[in-house]
Design an enzyme around this catalytic site. Structure first.
Site, PDB file in Angstrom:
ATOM      1  N   CYS A 143       0.891  -1.302   0.038  1.00  0.00           N
ATOM      2  CA  CYS A 143      -0.077   0.070   0.040  1.00  0.00           C
ATOM      3  C   CYS A 143       0.887   1.168  -0.014  1.00  0.00           C
ATOM      4  CB  CYS A 143      -0.930   0.124   1.292  1.00  0.00           C
ATOM      5  SG  CYS A 143      -0.034   0.188   2.741  1.00  0.00           S
ATOM      6  N   CYS A 156       3.639   1.877   2.627  1.00  0.00           N
ATOM      7  CA  CYS A 156       4.854   0.961   2.348  1.00  0.00           C
ATOM      8  C   CYS A 156       5.693   1.733   1.601  1.00  0.00           C
ATOM      9  CB  CYS A 156       4.450  -0.248   1.956  1.00  0.00           C
ATOM     10  SG  CYS A 156       3.648  -1.382   2.444  1.00  0.00           S
ATOM     11  N   CYS A 200      41.983 -25.721  -9.897  1.00  0.00           N
ATOM     12  CA  CYS A 200      41.887 -26.407  -8.450  1.00  0.00           C
ATOM     13  C   CYS A 200      40.961 -25.460  -7.556  1.00  0.00           C
ATOM     14  CB  CYS A 200      43.263 -26.433  -7.734  1.00  0.00           C
ATOM     15  SG  CYS A 200      44.086 -25.009  -7.508  1.00  0.00           S
ATOM     16  N   CYS A 253      41.731 -21.553  -7.507  1.00  0.00           N
ATOM     17  CA  CYS A 253      41.049 -20.938  -8.819  1.00  0.00           C
ATOM     18  C   CYS A 253      39.783 -20.283  -8.534  1.00  0.00           C
ATOM     19  CB  CYS A 253      41.153 -21.718 -10.062  1.00  0.00           C
ATOM     20  SG  CYS A 253      42.788 -22.416 -10.374  1.00  0.00           S
ATOM     21  N   ASP A 284       1.000 -34.029   5.597  1.00  0.00           N
ATOM     22  CA  ASP A 284      -0.187 -33.623   5.705  1.00  0.00           C
ATOM     23  C   ASP A 284      -1.150 -34.946   5.078  1.00  0.00           C
ATOM     24  OD1 ASP A 284      -2.277 -31.733   5.035  1.00  0.00           O
ATOM     25  OD2 ASP A 284      -1.745 -31.909   2.949  1.00  0.00           O
ATOM     26  N   ASP A 336       1.527 -30.508  -0.163  1.00  0.00           N
ATOM     27  CA  ASP A 336       1.190 -30.412  -1.754  1.00  0.00           C
ATOM     28  C   ASP A 336       2.052 -29.064  -2.345  1.00  0.00           C
ATOM     29  OD1 ASP A 336      -0.159 -28.024  -0.788  1.00  0.00           O
ATOM     30  OD2 ASP A 336      -2.025 -28.897  -1.412  1.00  0.00           O
ATOM     31  N   ASP A 359       0.299 -25.717   1.797  1.00  0.00           N
ATOM     32  CA  ASP A 359       1.157 -26.137   2.834  1.00  0.00           C
ATOM     33  C   ASP A 359       2.554 -25.027   2.736  1.00  0.00           C
ATOM     34  OD1 ASP A 359      -0.574 -28.045   4.146  1.00  0.00           O
ATOM     35  OD2 ASP A 359       0.108 -29.164   2.546  1.00  0.00           O
TER      36      ASP A 359
END
Length: 793
Positions: free
Chosen positions: A15, A18, A83, A86, A490, A688, A692
């Site tokens: 809004c 903010c 290596c 680097c 769940d 799912d 959740d």
């Protein structure tokens, strides 16, 4: 004073208050002249004095106010790394680059993932910074062929150099045996001749070994030190000391040491590159699923175009046996589609108008036309590839220790080598032995194995997961999963199928097919999910539905219809009571079915109760097996659901769960997860991935059940593509096995260096043996990681 202006993207504003809050925070920041925040455009426009404040500070001010500044992300293919030093060097250089916020350089994949502020720096600038540090970089595009071509080109080059190096090194190496055996003949005299050895060793040192000098130069120029520095120093010391002896007439050379070290290290690099190619096979398999072309209708004509040119809204034609090129919605035609690449389900799925299709799945037996809805990087397959790539490029927390050690390792080794040389010379006055021991220290101590220990195992582990339909978001999640001691499941769509099914059809009297036809025909006019499950049940039995003479939905109680002049009522006790229908003969069965957690519906024809149809969200076939397996692994299981306690316990008892959290609203699931975590448990939440989401985020590891096209890869740390709970114990077992492999790799890498350096310093290791051991230590770590490919849960 130098006033600059910058636009910063801001997320999280809801809004005008903010926007006002951000403006106030920015305006109070020292050096800011003016700040304007646009709520609709989600941008903050800031004028500031760059002598007093920088963009990074402005971003921190926005984030402190509780908002988020999104970062751009790019993946680069990096050339020239040898290596872990680097990789550390490039990370340091990029983190010093203005606008770069996060950097992750992966030695095993030769890729870098960089998060940056597009307002401050571009991909071009980032590539330029990497090039200044002495390495090459190109922006990555998903192309199996280009990647394969690049790797094969490098392999060919290495193979050519290895052959040349071997041909030139074998005669010099043979001379050492003639010398040790005291053999003197024409051949041995040629081989032992210092100038002959110089002629053979010089191309090996400076043509074949040029890569090490180049790498060492760029590393030192950039203010760091890597494996190339150690090899260049060690072999140069042996080579130039041999030239010195040749000039002053001492018949004692070490040309064979420098040549053999370079040859063995090159052999190690060659084998390492072959093994590295195998670690990323999972990504290649996923990429190879993509169709190369698509048949689209443009200007009324069908034309084949590259898949990259398909646009959203294009109408695509797919014939039997062809791959579906992109995601879309069927417009015309009927077919069945093999979606096993996405869901793991081998039975083809029927498709008709309005159904969604997924790119890379296979059209089996009918021609279909569909509208493209997702193309390029937005398709389900591209998202999966991106997820796996990100996971393979990510770092596990256990790697941080190895990275820290690798970063300071080379300078320490150079110091040990110099100390070894000085002490040997002071104690024995033997320059030759002092040099050999110092060179052996330099050569054996290369930290390659240490740098490869973790990323190679993470790559193979996440790749193996992807092959099994387990998408792991990153190395940290793969590492964390092995610590889980509690899983919260769940109920709906996780333990159960999430689709109501008819479980019982009890009839007091009459013909079952006839009565079921009446009930299903009635429910076909109802849009209630329970009613649709009855329709499906009847159709599966091959029953034809009939026309209704009349239909009425009785809200909260049931439905009424008239068929063939008969009055049919389907509903609850209240409906039957209101219609004065006697149900005494059905009460026993009704209560039993309700105690089992099923939804029982009574039905009556012409005022007489005929029976009960019971519907329930049935447990998935594999749920109990998966839960039993998790228990065997020593993991506590909880079931969480919004259902009432009786229904919840009925389902839980079917699968052997005793910890039941019932009547929990979706928004309160996260609180329940936090309560379990507060007991000191490491919790995995399985849901799912959409409803959740808060609980998945609260858990130590969130598992999303990802069935269908909308794979919930954003909501969780691990996505189970098949929607099969058996993949939870599989993913935990994979995590445990991967961590075991990482610990083995790190142990051997540390043990190798811990034992090797003192042995070399004390003079027990010839530089050639040290070179061979160093080269094969990397290969052994890679080989151990590749053993994960044989993982079977």
């Amino acid at each position: 004073m130098s006033v600059q202006k910058v636009n910063i993207d801001v997320e999280g504003m809801t809004c005008a208050a903010c926007a006002s809050r951000i403006e106030k925070v920015l305006s109070k920041t020292e050096g800011v002249h003016e700040a304007n925040v646009n709520l609709i455009a989600k941008k903050a426009t800031v004028e500031y004095d760059d002598k007093e404040v920088n963009v990074e500070h402005l971003i921190k001010s926005i984030e402190k106010a509780g908002f988020k500044v999104p970062l751009e992300k790019t993946t680069l293919n990096i050339e020239g790394m040898t290596c872990s030093a680097c990789a550390s060097r490039i990370e340091k250089v990029l983190l010093k680059t203005k606008g770069v916020q996060k950097v992750n350089i992966n030695l095993a994949t030769a890729k870098g993932t960089i998060e940056y502020l597009s307002q401050e720096v571009s991909v071009k600038d980032i590539i330029s910074a990497i090039k200044k540090a002495g390495y090459g970089a190109i922006e990555e595009t998903i192309s199996v062929d280009k990647e394969k071509e690049s790797r094969e080109k490098e392999l060919k080059k290495l193979k050519r150099l290895l052959i040349i190096s071997t041909i030139l090194t074998v005669p010099v190496f043979s001379a050492m045996f003639f010398h040790m055996a005291g053999v003197h003949n024409t051949l041995s005299n040629i081989l032992l001749n210092g100038y002959f050895q110089l002629a053979l060793a010089t191309p090996v040192q400076f043509i074949v070994g040029y890569r090490f000098y180049k790498g060492a130069y760029h590393s030192l120029k950039g203010g760091g030190a890597n494996m190339d520095v150690l090899i260049a120093m060690g072999t140069s010391a042996a080579y130039f000391y041999s030239i010195y002896n040749l000039i002053i007439g001492i018949d004692h050379y070490y040309f064979e040491s420098s040549a053999v070290i370079i040859t063995l290290i090159l052999l190690g690099k060659f084998l390492e590159m072959i093994a590295k190619g195998r670690t990323s096979e999972a990504i290649k398999k996923l990429m190879n699923l993509q169709a190369k072309t698509a048949r689209v209708i443009r200007n009324g004509k069908e034309e084949d175009i590259p898949i990259e040119d398909v646009l959203v809204e294009d109408v695509v034609v797919v014939r039997p046996g062809e791959k579906i090129p992109v995601d879309g919605v069927v417009l015309e035609g009927n077919s069945s589609v093999d979606e096993s690449m996405l869901t793991g389900e081998s039975i083809p799925v029927d498709k008709s108008s309005g159904d969604e299709v997924i790119g890379a799945t296979i059209n089996k037996n009918g021609t279909i036309k569909f509208k493209a809805t997702k193309v390029g990087k937005d398709t389900a397959l591209a998202q999966i590839i991106k997820l796996v790539e990100d996971a393979q490029g990510s770092k596990a927390p256990v790697q941080r220790l190895a990275d820290k050690i690798s970063g300071i390792f080379v300078p320490v080794v150079v110091g040990i080598s110099l100390l070894t040389f000085v002490l040997w010379y002071l104690i024995t006055k033997d320059f030759n032995q002092a040099l050999i021991s110092a060179v052996a220290v330099l050569v054996i101590a290369c930290p390659c194995a240490l740098g490869l220990a973790t990323p190679t195992a993470i790559m193979v582990g996440t790749g193996k997961g992807a092959e099994n339909g387990i998408l792991i978001k990153g190395g940290e999640h793969l590492e964390k999963a092995h610590q889980l001691d509690t899983i919260v499941l769940d109920k709906t769509g996780t333990i159960t199928k999430g689709q109501p099914e008819v479980t019982d059809f009890i009839l007091l009297e009459g013909d079952e097919d006839s009565i079921l036809r009446y009930i299903a025909s009635t429910e076909n006019s109802s849009e209630h999910p329970l009613g649709q499950s009855i329709v499906k049940y009847a159709k599966e039995k091959g029953l034809e539905l009939v026309e209704l003479e009349k239909f009425e939905s009785i809200t909260g109680h049931g439905v009424y219809s008239k068929i063939d002049g008969k009055d049919i009522y389907i509903g609850n006790r209240k409906l039957m009571k209101d219609k004065n229908i006697d149900i005494d003969g059905l009460i026993g069965n009704l209560e039993r079915l309700e105690d089992e957690g099923k939804t029982a519906m009574l039905f009556a024809i012409d005022g007489k109760a005929q029976g009960i149809v019971a519907v329930a969200d049935t447990v998935k076939e594999t749920s109990k097996e998966a839960i039993d397996k998790l228990k065997e692994m020593g993991i506590d299981i909880y079931m969480i659901t919004g259902d009432n306690e009786r229904t919840a316990k009925a389902i839980a008892s079917q699968v052997g769960i005793t910890n039941v959290l019932s009547e929990v609203l979706p928004e309160h699931k996260a609180e329940e997860v936090e309560k379990i975590k507060a007991q000191g448990k490491k919790v995995g939440m399985v849901g799912d991935g959409i409803n959740d989401a808060p609980a998945l985020a609260s858990a130590d590891i969130g598992f999303a059940i990802g069935t269908g096209t909308d794979v919930a890869i954003e909501a969780a740390d691990i996505t189970l593509m098949k929607g099969d709970l058996k993949d939870i114990p599989k993913s935990i077992a994979l995590s445990r096995r991967t961590m075991k492999t990482i610990k083995q790799n790190l142990f051997w890498a540390f043990a190798y260096n811990t034992a090797g350096i003192p042995l070399a310093a004390l003079g027990f290791l010839n530089p050639m043996i040290a070179g061979g051991a160093m080269a094969f230590s990397s290969v052994s770590v890679l080989t151990n990681s590749l053993r994960l490919k044989n993982f079977k849960a």
